[in-house]
Design an enzyme around this catalytic site. Structure first.
Site, PDB file in Angstrom:
ATOM      1  N   CYS A   4      -5.550   7.765   9.076  1.00  0.00           N
ATOM      2  CA  CYS A   4      -5.743   7.220  10.422  1.00  0.00           C
ATOM      3  C   CYS A   4      -5.506   8.294  11.468  1.00  0.00           C
ATOM      4  O   CYS A   4      -4.549   9.060  11.377  1.00  0.00           O
ATOM      5  CB  CYS A   4      -4.748   6.089  10.675  1.00  0.00           C
ATOM      6  SG  CYS A   4      -5.399   4.467  10.259  1.00  0.00           S
ATOM      7  N   LYS A  29       0.844  -1.210   0.000  1.00  0.00           N
ATOM      8  CA  LYS A  29       0.000   0.000   0.000  1.00  0.00           C
ATOM      9  C   LYS A  29       0.876   1.256   0.000  1.00  0.00           C
ATOM     10  O   LYS A  29       0.650   2.184  -0.768  1.00  0.00           O
ATOM     11  CB  LYS A  29      -0.902  -0.020   1.240  1.00  0.00           C
ATOM     12  CG  LYS A  29      -1.583   1.291   1.550  1.00  0.00           C
ATOM     13  CD  LYS A  29      -2.510   1.177   2.728  1.00  0.00           C
ATOM     14  CE  LYS A  29      -1.927   1.533   4.066  1.00  0.00           C
ATOM     15  NZ  LYS A  29      -1.602   2.950   4.278  1.00  0.00           N
ATOM     16  N   ASN A  30       1.893   1.262   0.859  1.00  0.00           N
ATOM     17  CA  ASN A  30       2.693   2.472   1.022  1.00  0.00           C
ATOM     18  C   ASN A  30       3.685   2.703  -0.115  1.00  0.00           C
ATOM     19  O   ASN A  30       4.350   3.730  -0.165  1.00  0.00           O
ATOM     20  CB  ASN A  30       3.426   2.452   2.369  1.00  0.00           C
ATOM     21  CG  ASN A  30       2.461   2.649   3.529  1.00  0.00           C
ATOM     22  OD1 ASN A  30       1.275   2.932   3.325  1.00  0.00           O
ATOM     23  ND2 ASN A  30       2.958   2.495   4.752  1.00  0.00           N
ATOM     24  N   ARG A  64      -9.088  -0.295   4.691  1.00  0.00           N
ATOM     25  CA  ARG A  64      -8.177   0.678   4.087  1.00  0.00           C
ATOM     26  C   ARG A  64      -6.852   0.033   3.693  1.00  0.00           C
ATOM     27  O   ARG A  64      -6.150   0.542   2.810  1.00  0.00           O
ATOM     28  CB  ARG A  64      -7.895   1.819   5.077  1.00  0.00           C
ATOM     29  CG  ARG A  64      -9.062   2.776   5.263  1.00  0.00           C
ATOM     30  CD  ARG A  64      -8.632   4.016   6.027  1.00  0.00           C
ATOM     31  NE  ARG A  64      -7.268   4.335   5.679  1.00  0.00           N
ATOM     32  CZ  ARG A  64      -6.321   4.674   6.542  1.00  0.00           C
ATOM     33  NH1 ARG A  64      -6.598   4.761   7.807  1.00  0.00           N
ATOM     34  NH2 ARG A  64      -5.099   4.929   6.124  1.00  0.00           N
ATOM     35  N   ASP A  93       4.192  19.978   8.039  1.00  0.00           N
ATOM     36  CA  ASP A  93       5.128  21.099   7.971  1.00  0.00           C
ATOM     37  C   ASP A  93       6.404  20.752   7.191  1.00  0.00           C
ATOM     38  O   ASP A  93       6.929  21.582   6.436  1.00  0.00           O
ATOM     39  CB  ASP A  93       5.482  21.593   9.385  1.00  0.00           C
ATOM     40  CG  ASP A  93       6.027  20.473  10.271  1.00  0.00           C
ATOM     41  OD1 ASP A  93       5.461  19.366  10.247  1.00  0.00           O
ATOM     42  OD2 ASP A  93       7.028  20.703  10.977  1.00  0.00           O
ATOM     43  N   LEU A  94       6.894  19.519   7.328  1.00  0.00           N
ATOM     44  CA  LEU A  94       8.142  19.162   6.633  1.00  0.00           C
ATOM     45  C   LEU A  94       7.918  19.040   5.127  1.00  0.00           C
ATOM     46  O   LEU A  94       8.802  19.375   4.331  1.00  0.00           O
ATOM     47  CB  LEU A  94       8.711  17.848   7.182  1.00  0.00           C
ATOM     48  CG  LEU A  94       9.042  17.838   8.676  1.00  0.00           C
ATOM     49  CD1 LEU A  94       9.477  16.451   9.115  1.00  0.00           C
ATOM     50  CD2 LEU A  94      10.153  18.845   8.973  1.00  0.00           C
ATOM     51  N   ARG A 113       0.134  14.248  13.170  1.00  0.00           N
ATOM     52  CA  ARG A 113       0.463  14.073  11.757  1.00  0.00           C
ATOM     53  C   ARG A 113       0.506  15.395  10.975  1.00  0.00           C
ATOM     54  O   ARG A 113      -0.244  15.612  10.013  1.00  0.00           O
ATOM     55  CB  ARG A 113      -0.509  13.099  11.085  1.00  0.00           C
ATOM     56  CG  ARG A 113      -0.598  11.782  11.807  1.00  0.00           C
ATOM     57  CD  ARG A 113      -1.286  10.739  11.001  1.00  0.00           C
ATOM     58  NE  ARG A 113      -0.362  10.070  10.104  1.00  0.00           N
ATOM     59  CZ  ARG A 113      -0.672   8.994   9.398  1.00  0.00           C
ATOM     60  NH1 ARG A 113      -1.875   8.484   9.467  1.00  0.00           N
ATOM     61  NH2 ARG A 113       0.202   8.427   8.611  1.00  0.00           N
ATOM     62  N   ASP A 135       3.838   0.541  12.100  1.00  0.00           N
ATOM     63  CA  ASP A 135       2.646  -0.085  11.526  1.00  0.00           C
ATOM     64  C   ASP A 135       2.458  -1.536  11.975  1.00  0.00           C
ATOM     65  O   ASP A 135       1.451  -2.160  11.640  1.00  0.00           O
ATOM     66  CB  ASP A 135       2.692  -0.021   9.988  1.00  0.00           C
ATOM     67  CG  ASP A 135       2.446   1.383   9.473  1.00  0.00           C
ATOM     68  OD1 ASP A 135       2.064   2.250  10.277  1.00  0.00           O
ATOM     69  OD2 ASP A 135       2.637   1.623   8.271  1.00  0.00           O
TER      70      ASP A 135
HETATM   71  C1  UD1 Z   1       4.070   6.799   6.468  1.00  0.00           C
HETATM   72  C2  UD1 Z   1       3.221   5.571   6.216  1.00  0.00           C
HETATM   73  C3  UD1 Z   1       2.596   5.075   7.519  1.00  0.00           C
HETATM   74  C4  UD1 Z   1       3.683   4.842   8.545  1.00  0.00           C
HETATM   75  C5  UD1 Z   1       4.596   6.066   8.685  1.00  0.00           C
HETATM   76  C6  UD1 Z   1       5.805   5.827   9.564  1.00  0.00           C
HETATM   77  C7  UD1 Z   1       2.439   5.898   3.944  1.00  0.00           C
HETATM   78  C8  UD1 Z   1       1.286   6.132   3.040  1.00  0.00           C
HETATM   79  N1  UD1 Z   1       2.170   5.927   5.256  1.00  0.00           N
HETATM   80  O1  UD1 Z   1       3.205   7.797   6.998  1.00  0.00           O
HETATM   81  O2  UD1 Z   1       1.906   3.858   7.228  1.00  0.00           O
HETATM   82  O3  UD1 Z   1       3.070   4.611   9.797  1.00  0.00           O
HETATM   83  O4  UD1 Z   1       5.098   6.458   7.392  1.00  0.00           O
HETATM   84  O5  UD1 Z   1       6.536   4.755   9.081  1.00  0.00           O
HETATM   85  O6  UD1 Z   1       3.546   5.642   3.500  1.00  0.00           O
HETATM   86  N2  UD1 Z   1       6.082  14.531  10.837  1.00  0.00           N
HETATM   87  C9  UD1 Z   1       6.180  15.864  11.117  1.00  0.00           C
HETATM   88  N3  UD1 Z   1       6.003  16.755  10.108  1.00  0.00           N
HETATM   89  C10 UD1 Z   1       5.733  16.362   8.828  1.00  0.00           C
HETATM   90  C11 UD1 Z   1       5.625  14.996   8.553  1.00  0.00           C
HETATM   91  C12 UD1 Z   1       5.803  14.095   9.582  1.00  0.00           C
HETATM   92  O7  UD1 Z   1       6.429  16.258  12.260  1.00  0.00           O
HETATM   93  O8  UD1 Z   1       5.598  17.219   7.938  1.00  0.00           O
HETATM   94  C13 UD1 Z   1       6.241  13.539  11.933  1.00  0.00           C
HETATM   95  C14 UD1 Z   1       4.945  12.764  12.205  1.00  0.00           C
HETATM   96  O9  UD1 Z   1       4.098  13.452  13.064  1.00  0.00           O
HETATM   97  C15 UD1 Z   1       5.476  11.495  12.816  1.00  0.00           C
HETATM   98  C16 UD1 Z   1       6.811  11.281  12.089  1.00  0.00           C
HETATM   99  O10 UD1 Z   1       7.154  12.534  11.511  1.00  0.00           O
HETATM  100  O11 UD1 Z   1       5.723  11.678  14.186  1.00  0.00           O
HETATM  101  C17 UD1 Z   1       6.776  10.216  11.027  1.00  0.00           C
HETATM  102  O12 UD1 Z   1       5.774  10.519  10.096  1.00  0.00           O
HETATM  103  P1  UD1 Z   1       5.933  10.176   8.546  1.00  0.00           P
HETATM  104  O13 UD1 Z   1       7.165   9.365   8.353  1.00  0.00           O
HETATM  105  O14 UD1 Z   1       5.795  11.436   7.777  1.00  0.00           O
HETATM  106  O15 UD1 Z   1       4.671   9.263   8.293  1.00  0.00           O
HETATM  107  P2  UD1 Z   1       3.676   9.307   7.066  1.00  0.00           P
HETATM  108  O16 UD1 Z   1       4.410   9.644   5.819  1.00  0.00           O
HETATM  109  O17 UD1 Z   1       2.477  10.096   7.428  1.00  0.00           O
END
Ligand code: UD1
Length: 418
Positions: A116, A22-23, A397, A124-125, A121, A305
């Site tokens: 989810c 999926k990812n 999902r 900002d990055l 989530r 996950d």
């Molecule tokens: C992706 C996966 C999800 C998995 C997660 C961590 C997909 C579709 N989803 O989610 O299944 O659980 O990686 O392996 O690939 N963060 C920030 N700012 C940002 C983005 C992230 O602070 O702009 C933080 C998040 O709050 C979290 C951490 O970074 O604490 C990791 O998040 P991230 O790796 O971005 O997860 P996703 O891409 O949402």
């Protein structure tokens, strides 16, 4: 709305085939906006997250459709740069479209993404990375509005190795002018998969899978056919299920090296695992031995996950365990449900303190999110008596034909209307 009805106690035996991740599929689908030529993605799971991404692509004017388990996409006639808000709320990965849509149309509009509810989530990055490539961003009334005259390669240092931000920046940078370097990039296998897909279409990316990714912008991408990597989380879920229920199964099509952190833990639990090519065989005889601590970490650490499923396993081990969730703030919402099934777990901040009990007892429980929902199904399969898992749309999902695959292994589970 559907529910699962499970009569627990059966051991699991047989083979189960794993589909594309999926990812991987979600960012790859987002990437197809970058080319005018036809793309075919193979062995794609028919799950609601992917179906929603296909719907969004069609709303943008792309032609995307399932052909059995493949998806064929042609984005030549894409016209819209607006991701519909109803769909964006359904699917967090809709945010990946920012990178590819801004690259294609030099503008993009999207409502804050859903997905989810497992913590704050933020995005900002993603946004600060896009800004470094020359994108102007305005956040207004729940929408993110982007525009850029030109996208220009730059060096981007991520504060933390976010999977989504790394992928989004890759998508925006593929056709930018000049070279982009992403430092402190996430190293998940799905990122390397996105690189391999984009390179197949003519992109010039290297380094994915390490902390530094180099992207040399190209003018044009072509079409192609691509088989994404297998879903390591689906594979891990079936391995944990067998560990909990007892029995012996072979998970086919999954790369053990992508879940080596799980395989190590399951061996510590007393299970026997054997790896040959893309097949992982597990055999489990209870009682399971507790592992003292499990901590979720970015790849190659233990995946967040699989945290819920592994906590469910810890609940029926002989001994105590501490499970620490380091990535998301509210990823223990399934714990009160497991307690209804007789688990002895206390959550304090990011830690779940688990005291092993001999077995779960059947109960009616509610799925709150995708992986937490899967954990409840596993608990039900291992439980004594009948379990009902309500609100299984969360599980839909991410797992295709979950109940069929479990039944083929001997688990007693059916889907019913609530
Ligand atoms: C992706 C996966 C999800 C998995 C997660 C961590 C997909 C579709 N989803 O989610 O299944 O659980 O990686 O392996 O690939 N963060 C920030 N700012 C940002 C983005 C992230 O602070 O702009 C933080 C998040 O709050 C979290 C951490 O970074 O604490 C990791 O998040 P991230 O790796 O971005 O997860 P996703 O891409 O949402």
């Amino acid at each position: 709305m559907d529910k699962y009805v499970i009569n627990g106690g059966n051991k699991l035996y047989g083979r189960v085939k794993i589909q594309s991740a999926k990812n991987s599929v979600l960012p790859i689908l987002a990437a197809t906006v970058l080319t005018d030529e036809s793309v075919k993605i193979l062995n794609v799971p028919q799950i609601s997250d992917v179906k929603n991404m296909v719907k969004i692509l069609n709303c943008l004017g792309c032609v995307a459709q399932y052909e059995n388990h493949d998806i064929v996409i042609n984005s030549a006639n894409a016209t819209s740069y607006e991701i519909p808000s109803a769909l964006a709320h359904e699917l967090r990965s809709s945010v990946f479209l920012l990178g590819s849509v801004i690259s294609r149309f030099k503008r993009a509009k999207i409502a804050y993404p859903g997905g989810c509810d497992i913590g704050l989530r933020p995005v900002d990055l993603h946004l600060s990375g896009l800004k470094r490539l020359g994108v102007n961003i305005v956040e207004n009334n729940g929408y993110i509005l982007c525009d850029a005259e030109r996208l220009i390669g730059n060096e981007i240092m991520l504060d933390c190795p976010s999977v989504g931000a790394t992928e989004n920046i890759m998508l925006a940078a593929v056709k930018a002018e000049g070279t982009t370097v992403i430092k402190n990039a996430a190293r998940e296998p799905e990122i390397e998969d996105l690189q391999n897909f984009l390179n197949l279409l003519g992109a010039k990316i290297c380094g994915a899978g390490s902390g530094t990714i180099l992207i040399e912008g190209v003018k044009k991408l072509s079409g192609g056919e691509y088989l994404p990597i297998a879903d390591r989380i689906e594979a891990g879920t079936f391995l944990i299920a067998t560990a909990m229920c007892g029995g012996e199964i072979c998970v086919e099509g999954a790369l053990a090296e992508n879940i080596s952190s799980l395989i190590h833990k399951l061996r510590e639990n007393g299970c026997k695992l054997h790896v040959k090519n893309d097949k992982i065989t597990i055999s489990s005889k209870k009682p399971l031995v507790s592992v003292k601590s499990i901590e979720t970490q970015p790849y190659p650490g233990f995946p967040t996950d699989l945290q819920a499923q592994m906590t469910a396993l810890c609940c029926i081990c002989n001994g105590n365990s501490i499970v620490t969730e380091n990535l998301f703030e509210t990823r223990f919402k399934y714990v009160p449900e497991l307690r209804k099934m007789g688990a002895d777990v206390t959550v304090i901040d990011r830690n779940a303190f688990v005291r092993g009990v001999p077995r779960f007892k059947g109960a009616t429980v509610i799925a709150q999110d995708l992986r937490g929902g899967a954990a409840l199904v596993l608990a039900g399969l291992a439980a004594q008596g009948r379990t009902e898992v309500l609100d299984i749309s969360h599980i839909d999902r991410g797992y295709e034909s979950f109940e069929y695959k479990i039944r083929s292994l001997g688990g007693d589970i059916i889907r019913n209307k609530m």
